[in-house]
Design a protein around this motif. Structure first.
Motif, PDB file in Angstrom:
ATOM      1  N   ALA A  42       2.976  -0.267  -7.439  1.00 20.61           N
ATOM      2  CA  ALA A  42       2.449  -1.611  -7.194  1.00 20.61           C
ATOM      3  C   ALA A  42       0.927  -1.578  -7.105  1.00 20.61           C
ATOM      4  O   ALA A  42       0.231  -2.449  -7.653  1.00 20.61           O
ATOM      5  CB  ALA A  42       3.045  -2.190  -5.905  1.00 20.61           C
ATOM      6  N   VAL A  43       0.408  -0.572  -6.424  1.00 19.83           N
ATOM      7  CA  VAL A  43      -1.050  -0.429  -6.312  1.00 19.83           C
ATOM      8  C   VAL A  43      -1.664  -0.225  -7.688  1.00 19.83           C
ATOM      9  O   VAL A  43      -2.686  -0.841  -8.036  1.00 19.83           O
ATOM     10  CB  VAL A  43      -1.417   0.730  -5.373  1.00 19.83           C
ATOM     11  CG1 VAL A  43      -2.927   0.954  -5.378  1.00 19.83           C
ATOM     12  CG2 VAL A  43      -0.923   0.450  -3.952  1.00 19.83           C
ATOM     13  N   ALA A  44      -1.041   0.617  -8.508  1.00 16.82           N
ATOM     14  CA  ALA A  44      -1.556   0.864  -9.860  1.00 16.82           C
ATOM     15  C   ALA A  44      -1.560  -0.406 -10.698  1.00 16.82           C
ATOM     16  O   ALA A  44      -2.456  -0.613 -11.524  1.00 16.82           O
ATOM     17  CB  ALA A  44      -0.719   1.942 -10.535  1.00 16.82           C
ATOM     18  N   ALA A  84       0.809  -1.214   0.000  1.00 22.00           N
ATOM     19  CA  ALA A  84       0.000   0.000   0.000  1.00 22.00           C
ATOM     20  C   ALA A  84       0.848   1.272   0.000  1.00 22.00           C
ATOM     21  O   ALA A  84       0.335   2.355  -0.304  1.00 22.00           O
ATOM     22  CB  ALA A  84      -0.936   0.006   1.207  1.00 22.00           C
ATOM     23  N   TYR A  85       2.136   1.158   0.312  1.00 16.99           N
ATOM     24  CA  TYR A  85       3.034   2.306   0.323  1.00 16.99           C
ATOM     25  C   TYR A  85       3.755   2.484  -1.016  1.00 16.99           C
ATOM     26  O   TYR A  85       4.579   3.390  -1.162  1.00 16.99           O
ATOM     27  CB  TYR A  85       4.066   2.166   1.443  1.00 16.99           C
ATOM     28  CG  TYR A  85       3.469   2.247   2.826  1.00 16.99           C
ATOM     29  CD1 TYR A  85       3.463   3.447   3.542  1.00 16.99           C
ATOM     30  CD2 TYR A  85       2.889   1.139   3.420  1.00 16.99           C
ATOM     31  CE1 TYR A  85       2.906   3.530   4.804  1.00 16.99           C
ATOM     32  CE2 TYR A  85       2.330   1.204   4.690  1.00 16.99           C
ATOM     33  CZ  TYR A  85       2.338   2.403   5.375  1.00 16.99           C
ATOM     34  OH  TYR A  85       1.780   2.478   6.633  1.00 16.99           O
ATOM     35  N   ARG A 137      -1.492  11.585   3.930  1.00 14.45           N
ATOM     36  CA  ARG A 137      -0.442  10.760   3.326  1.00 14.45           C
ATOM     37  C   ARG A 137      -0.988   9.623   2.474  1.00 14.45           C
ATOM     38  O   ARG A 137      -0.215   8.863   1.883  1.00 14.45           O
ATOM     39  CB  ARG A 137       0.449  10.195   4.431  1.00 14.45           C
ATOM     40  CG  ARG A 137       1.265  11.255   5.159  1.00 14.45           C
ATOM     41  CD  ARG A 137       1.950  10.698   6.393  1.00 14.45           C
ATOM     42  NE  ARG A 137       0.995  10.393   7.458  1.00 14.45           N
ATOM     43  CZ  ARG A 137       1.323  10.022   8.688  1.00 14.45           C
ATOM     44  NH1 ARG A 137       2.607   9.909   9.000  1.00 14.45           N
ATOM     45  NH2 ARG A 137       0.404   9.773   9.597  1.00 14.45           N
ATOM     46  N   VAL A 138      -2.297   9.476   2.369  1.00 12.22           N
ATOM     47  CA  VAL A 138      -2.884   8.372   1.605  1.00 12.22           C
ATOM     48  C   VAL A 138      -2.851   8.704   0.119  1.00 12.22           C
ATOM     49  O   VAL A 138      -3.420   9.712  -0.313  1.00 12.22           O
ATOM     50  CB  VAL A 138      -4.332   8.108   2.052  1.00 12.22           C
ATOM     51  CG1 VAL A 138      -4.931   6.966   1.244  1.00 12.22           C
ATOM     52  CG2 VAL A 138      -4.376   7.783   3.538  1.00 12.22           C
ATOM     53  N   PRO A 139      -2.207   7.873  -0.712  1.00 10.44           N
ATOM     54  CA  PRO A 139      -2.122   8.150  -2.155  1.00 10.44           C
ATOM     55  C   PRO A 139      -3.496   8.104  -2.826  1.00 10.44           C
ATOM     56  O   PRO A 139      -4.336   7.268  -2.493  1.00 10.44           O
ATOM     57  CB  PRO A 139      -1.228   7.016  -2.674  1.00 10.44           C
ATOM     58  CG  PRO A 139      -0.532   6.473  -1.478  1.00 10.44           C
ATOM     59  CD  PRO A 139      -1.460   6.659  -0.329  1.00 10.44           C
TER      60      PRO A 139
END
Length: 338
Positions: free
Chosen positions: A43-45, A38-39, A101-103
């Motif tokens: 990777a999330v994308a 999640a950071y 700070r949450v993308p």
């Protein structure tokens, strides 16, 4: 890309892949989730690309501890702490105002973030080894049936992700309850934790709209679908509808004692919990057996069946009272196959 299939002793390898920015399907108590660090925004994308999921459809962040809520949320109301201490680890997702700070890639650019702490022991071990939270939507193609086994993930995403950690069949088989706490508590997706249980914890009423426009996981009109069309049949009407459809390549999920005379029939459990645990498994099995359509006898209208009814409404093309339309679809597919 070659997908690694990991046994339950491969916790370190699963964490290693996630740390390197790879995607790994992990078992939860609900369904298998497609985990990404999640950071790591890249990777999330990649999760959206692997699933074919629209980028504006928010993801759920899976935490390793209750205390992590304070990092992801702008503020944590007392109701959230009370619910987390009562139901976590477990199948309850809390929607809160997101922290700075949450993308945006996680939230689809929205000002809220969905958080939960899963109950599966292997998932928790991977989180502990990784040392940080992951995003983890269901490990399947967008709008398809959620996977409840490692084999389901293989059939959906083999060659598209780096790893699958095999934790056996999921115990609950339906996705988590999503509860919005940004205003008066309301359930945005029914699931294993009921409104009654939440109300008992909070000491206040909880809304549960049948439909809403809030962008959260699973809130699409067409979702949780097998390849074959699904129709809902009023209780007690199976024989009549099956007779009008007149197809031997028909899959049927029926309640106890209501088995029709033809078709590939599976008797479903009489309890909402057991019915939900088997629903995706049985629909997937019928789908893979080559059924041209799947009829599902509608379960009781009791509130305890809310999660099952929600998934069936999204899986179904229409109600099975339109049996002639079913017959037309089947005849069309027969002509197309020739």
């Amino acid at each position: 890309m070659k997908t690694e299939y990991l046994d339950k002793g491969s916790i370190n390898r699963a964490a290693e892949l996630l740390s390197a920015g790879e995607l790994v399907a992990l078992p939860t108590e609900t369904v298998y989730g497609l985990a990404a660090d999640a950071y790591n925004p890249d990777a999330v994308a990649a999760t959206f690309a692997a699933k074919g999921r629209p980028a504006d459809h928010p993801l759920i962040v899976h935490l390793s501890s209750v205390q992590e809520m304070a990092f992801w949320a702008a503020s944590v109301p007392q109701e959230a702490w009370d619910l987390a201490n009562r139901f976590w680890p477990g199948p309850l997702t809390l929607l809160l105002r997101k922290g700075k700070r949450v993308p945006d890639v996680i939230t689809g650019g929205r000002d809220t973030v969905a958080l939960r702490l899963p109950a599966h022991s292997l998932f928790l071990l991977v989180l502990k080894r990784l040392g940080r939270a992951v995003t983890a939507p269901s490990a399947n193609r967008h709008k398809r049936l959620s996977p409840t086994s490692a084999g389901d993930v293989r059939r959906e995403l083999d060659g598209c992700i780096s790893g699958v950690l095999d934790g056996g069949d999921c115990a609950l088989g339906l996705e988590s309850t999503i509860l919005d706490l940004t205003a008066a508590p309301r359930i945005l997706r029914p699931g294993p934790i009921s409104a009654k249980e939440i109300e008992s914890c909070l000491g206040q009423a909880v809304e549960q709209p049948v439909a809403h426009s809030v962008a959260v996981a699973g809130n699409l009109r067409e979702h949780y679908r097998p390849q074959a069309p699904v129709w809902l049949v009023p209780a007690g009407s199976l024989d009549r509808v099956v007779g009008e459809v007149q197809s031997a390549r028909l899959g049927v999920l029926h309640l106890p004692g209501n088995r029709p005379t033809i078709g590939n029939c599976i008797e479903m459990p009489p309890s909402a919990v057991d019915f939900g645990a088997r629903l995706y498994r049985q629909m997937r099995d019928l789908d893979e057996s080559g059924c041209e359509a799947i009829l599902v006898e509608e379960p009781p209208a009791d509130v305890s069946w809310a999660a099952v009814h929600d998934r069936l409404r999204r899986a179904a093309m229409c109600t099975a009272s339109e049996a002639r339309a079913i017959n037309e679809v089947l005849q069309s597919s027969a002509v197309g196959a020739g």
